[in-house]
Design a protein around this motif. Structure first.
Motif, PDB file in Angstrom:
ATOM      1  N   GLY A 143      58.624  38.088  52.003  1.00  0.00           N
ATOM      2  CA  GLY A 143      59.391  38.123  53.248  1.00  0.00           C
ATOM      3  C   GLY A 143      59.438  39.525  53.810  1.00  0.00           C
ATOM      4  N   LYS A 144      59.924  39.622  55.036  1.00  0.00           N
ATOM      5  CA  LYS A 144      60.053  40.938  55.675  1.00  0.00           C
ATOM      6  C   LYS A 144      61.403  41.557  55.331  1.00  0.00           C
ATOM      7  CE  LYS A 144      57.099  39.596  59.540  1.00  0.00           C
ATOM      8  NZ  LYS A 144      56.962  39.598  61.003  1.00  0.00           N
ATOM      9  N   ALA A 145      61.591  42.800  55.778  1.00  0.00           N
ATOM     10  CA  ALA A 145      62.846  43.503  55.472  1.00  0.00           C
ATOM     11  C   ALA A 145      63.480  44.057  56.736  1.00  0.00           C
ATOM     12  CB  ALA A 145      62.564  44.637  54.493  1.00  0.00           C
ATOM     13  N   ILE A 146      64.809  44.141  56.736  1.00  0.00           N
ATOM     14  CA  ILE A 146      65.553  44.796  57.824  1.00  0.00           C
ATOM     15  C   ILE A 146      66.296  45.968  57.214  1.00  0.00           C
ATOM     16  CG2 ILE A 146      67.491  44.555  59.429  1.00  0.00           C
ATOM     17  CD1 ILE A 146      66.664  41.703  59.909  1.00  0.00           C
ATOM     18  N   TYR A 147      66.215  47.132  57.874  1.00  0.00           N
ATOM     19  CA  TYR A 147      66.834  48.341  57.323  1.00  0.00           C
ATOM     20  C   TYR A 147      67.792  48.918  58.353  1.00  0.00           C
ATOM     21  CZ  TYR A 147      66.811  52.572  54.340  1.00  0.00           C
ATOM     22  OH  TYR A 147      67.155  53.593  53.486  1.00  0.00           O
ATOM     23  N   ILE A 148      69.085  48.902  58.046  1.00  0.00           N
ATOM     24  CA  ILE A 148      70.080  49.531  58.935  1.00  0.00           C
ATOM     25  C   ILE A 148      70.471  50.856  58.291  1.00  0.00           C
ATOM     26  CG2 ILE A 148      72.403  49.351  59.907  1.00  0.00           C
ATOM     27  CD1 ILE A 148      72.013  46.300  59.969  1.00  0.00           C
ATOM     28  N   ASP A 149      70.217  51.933  59.021  1.00  0.00           N
ATOM     29  CA  ASP A 149      70.385  53.280  58.475  1.00  0.00           C
ATOM     30  C   ASP A 149      71.551  53.968  59.186  1.00  0.00           C
ATOM     31  OD1 ASP A 149      70.021  55.834  57.507  1.00  0.00           O
ATOM     32  OD2 ASP A 149      68.341  56.281  58.827  1.00  0.00           O
ATOM     33  N   LEU A 174      54.568  48.563  56.894  1.00  0.00           N
ATOM     34  CA  LEU A 174      55.485  49.172  57.872  1.00  0.00           C
ATOM     35  C   LEU A 174      55.809  48.193  59.001  1.00  0.00           C
ATOM     36  CD1 LEU A 174      54.236  52.867  58.240  1.00  0.00           C
ATOM     37  CD2 LEU A 174      56.109  52.009  56.892  1.00  0.00           C
ATOM     38  N   GLU A 175      54.811  47.389  59.388  1.00  0.00           N
ATOM     39  CA  GLU A 175      55.024  46.375  60.430  1.00  0.00           C
ATOM     40  C   GLU A 175      56.107  45.386  60.008  1.00  0.00           C
ATOM     41  OE1 GLU A 175      54.093  45.533  63.561  1.00  0.00           O
ATOM     42  OE2 GLU A 175      53.220  47.535  63.675  1.00  0.00           O
ATOM     43  N   ASN A 176      56.192  45.144  58.704  1.00  0.00           N
ATOM     44  CA  ASN A 176      57.107  44.126  58.188  1.00  0.00           C
ATOM     45  C   ASN A 176      58.527  44.633  57.960  1.00  0.00           C
ATOM     46  OD1 ASN A 176      55.194  42.152  58.209  1.00  0.00           O
ATOM     47  ND2 ASN A 176      54.564  42.445  56.100  1.00  0.00           N
ATOM     48  N   GLN A 201      64.054  34.051  63.432  1.00  0.00           N
ATOM     49  CA  GLN A 201      62.708  33.913  63.996  1.00  0.00           C
ATOM     50  C   GLN A 201      61.618  33.858  62.933  1.00  0.00           C
ATOM     51  OE1 GLN A 201      62.533  33.524  67.253  1.00  0.00           O
ATOM     52  NE2 GLN A 201      64.715  33.981  67.482  1.00  0.00           N
ATOM     53  N   ASP A 202      61.862  34.487  61.792  1.00  0.00           N
ATOM     54  CA  ASP A 202      60.782  34.675  60.819  1.00  0.00           C
ATOM     55  C   ASP A 202      61.336  34.634  59.406  1.00  0.00           C
ATOM     56  OD1 ASP A 202      58.275  35.199  59.869  1.00  0.00           O
ATOM     57  OD2 ASP A 202      57.912  36.911  61.191  1.00  0.00           O
ATOM     58  N   ARG A 203      60.458  34.746  58.411  1.00  0.00           N
ATOM     59  CA  ARG A 203      60.896  34.728  57.015  1.00  0.00           C
ATOM     60  C   ARG A 203      61.267  36.143  56.568  1.00  0.00           C
ATOM     61  NH1 ARG A 203      63.190  33.846  52.574  1.00  0.00           N
ATOM     62  NH2 ARG A 203      62.156  34.673  50.765  1.00  0.00           N
ATOM     63  N   TYR A 204      62.549  36.362  56.348  1.00  0.00           N
ATOM     64  CA  TYR A 204      63.024  37.668  55.861  1.00  0.00           C
ATOM     65  C   TYR A 204      63.556  37.509  54.440  1.00  0.00           C
ATOM     66  CZ  TYR A 204      62.277  40.143  60.160  1.00  0.00           C
ATOM     67  OH  TYR A 204      61.667  40.757  61.222  1.00  0.00           O
ATOM     68  N   ALA A 205      63.406  38.574  53.643  1.00  0.00           N
ATOM     69  CA  ALA A 205      63.830  38.483  52.254  1.00  0.00           C
ATOM     70  C   ALA A 205      64.876  39.522  51.899  1.00  0.00           C
ATOM     71  CB  ALA A 205      62.623  38.647  51.331  1.00  0.00           C
ATOM     72  N   LEU A 206      65.043  40.545  52.767  1.00  0.00           N
ATOM     73  CA  LEU A 206      65.913  41.663  52.398  1.00  0.00           C
ATOM     74  C   LEU A 206      66.605  42.252  53.618  1.00  0.00           C
ATOM     75  CD1 LEU A 206      66.686  43.887  50.164  1.00  0.00           C
ATOM     76  CD2 LEU A 206      64.714  45.136  51.018  1.00  0.00           C
ATOM     77  N   LEU A 207      67.888  42.565  53.445  1.00  0.00           N
ATOM     78  CA  LEU A 207      68.629  43.311  54.465  1.00  0.00           C
ATOM     79  C   LEU A 207      69.279  44.508  53.768  1.00  0.00           C
ATOM     80  CD1 LEU A 207      70.119  43.758  57.184  1.00  0.00           C
ATOM     81  CD2 LEU A 207      71.815  42.132  56.436  1.00  0.00           C
TER      82      LEU A 207
END
Length: 326
Positions: A143-149, A174-176, A201-207
């Motif tokens: 899955g993709k990842a979302i990074y809140i910094d 990096l695209e993911n 919208q898509d398959r995410y695996a990590l926040l």
């Protein structure tokens, strides 16, 4: 068949369109941060009536619709065990650490790491952003990842190095990863709404939220604002828990520490994580990091419903988290 369990975790709100939900109402709910049938089922009636343009009668109708689609009643412990078998774990990049965590960072729940500066919290976040993209057999979740910094410590170059180490194409890796810089605690809350929209919208695996508490710590100061701060932070953590359950992603947050003045100065560890009880209750697994010899770091299970309280050593390298060096 493990693949199937990976993908179909939630139902998009679009499936209610043929059940009598109008497109305009769908848009209103999306704008308010509700993108899945589960999010409607899990929200309180009071919260849903706060959505602009949605009447109480509509809320009642929505609740009726979602009742048949989302199971929210009792089930046996045997069924619960079966459900838990499909949960994936993300490898941390260190075998010792994975062993301590019984496979890695668990998806569908909230994991918190805390420690002083330079203990490897951000490195762990970066490493997980890459490992979550790997195949299930390699310890990923595809899955993709979302990074809140919140502290300005996100480094895409580091992701490239880690991707090379795990044999992934750095450009694709990096695209993911979707990245956002939060500037204040309200913005941080807004970003979670956006994250929900992206995840639908898509398959995410990590926040990842690095760090979950820094902005609350500076936006609210002094004793007078403490209860307000804890309330807002409680809301934020509640949203994180909701996303973890709704989309089955691993939510990984870092936390800062504060000197513990009532501890003796010669005590083994005189720091404690900030956020108090609210933080402690929201996190499923809490890990404490501290410095070891050289590049080595020590991770201790501080609180977990299943893991035993134990230590593991790992090291920080140019390519993320790796096994400890002697």
């Amino acid at each position: 068949e493990g693949e199937e369990a990976v993908t179909v975790n939630y139902q998009n709100l679009e499936c209610l369109l043929d059940q009598g939900l109008s497109a305009a109402d769908l848009q209103k709910l999306n704008d308010a941060g509700y993108h899945t049938v589960e999010s409607i089922a899990h929200a309180t009636i009071r919260k849903l009536t706060d959505v602009k343009g949605i009447s109480e009668a509509k809320v009642m109708k929505l609740k009726e619709l979602t009742k048949s689609l989302v199971p929210m009643d009792f089930k046996t412990a045997a069924d619960a065990l079966e459900d838990r078998k499909s949960l994936l774990t993300l490898t941390t990049g260190s075998q010792e650490l994975d062993k301590l965590l019984e496979g890695g960072v668990e998806t569908g729940s909230l994991t918190e790491v805390f420690g002083e500066f330079r203990t490897g919290k951000t490195q762990m976040c970066h490493t997980l952003c890459v490992t979550c993209q790997m195949s299930v057999t390699e310890g990923g979740a595809e899955g993709k990842a979302i990074y809140i910094d919140t502290e300005g410590t996100f480094r895409p170059k580091r992701l490239q190095d880690i991707a090379e180490r795990f044999g992934l194409d750095p450009a694709v890796a990096l695209e993911n990863v979707a990245y956002a810089r939060a500037h204040n605690s309200e913005h941080q809350m807004e970003l979670l709404k956006m994250a929900a929209a992206i995840m639908a919208q898509d398959r995410y695996a990590l926040l990842v939220v690095d760090s979950a508490t820094a902005l609350f710590r500076t936006d609210f100061t002094g004793r007078g604002e403490l209860s307000e701060r804890q309330m807002q932070m409680g809301q934020f953590l509640r949203q994180l828990t909701r996303l973890a359950e709704e989309f089955g992603v691993a939510v990984f947050i870092t936390n800062q520490v504060v000197a513990n003045p009532d501890g003796m100065s010669f005590a083994k560890d005189s720091t404690k994580p900030i956020g108090g009880n609210i933080m402690a209750h929201a996190s499923t697994t809490r890990l404490r990091l501290r410095k070891g010899r050289g590049e080595n770091r020590i991770c201790t299970v501080f609180d977990s419903p299943v893991l035993a309280e134990a230590d593991a050593q790992f090291a920080l390298g140019a390519q993320g988290i790796c096994d400890a060096t002697d």
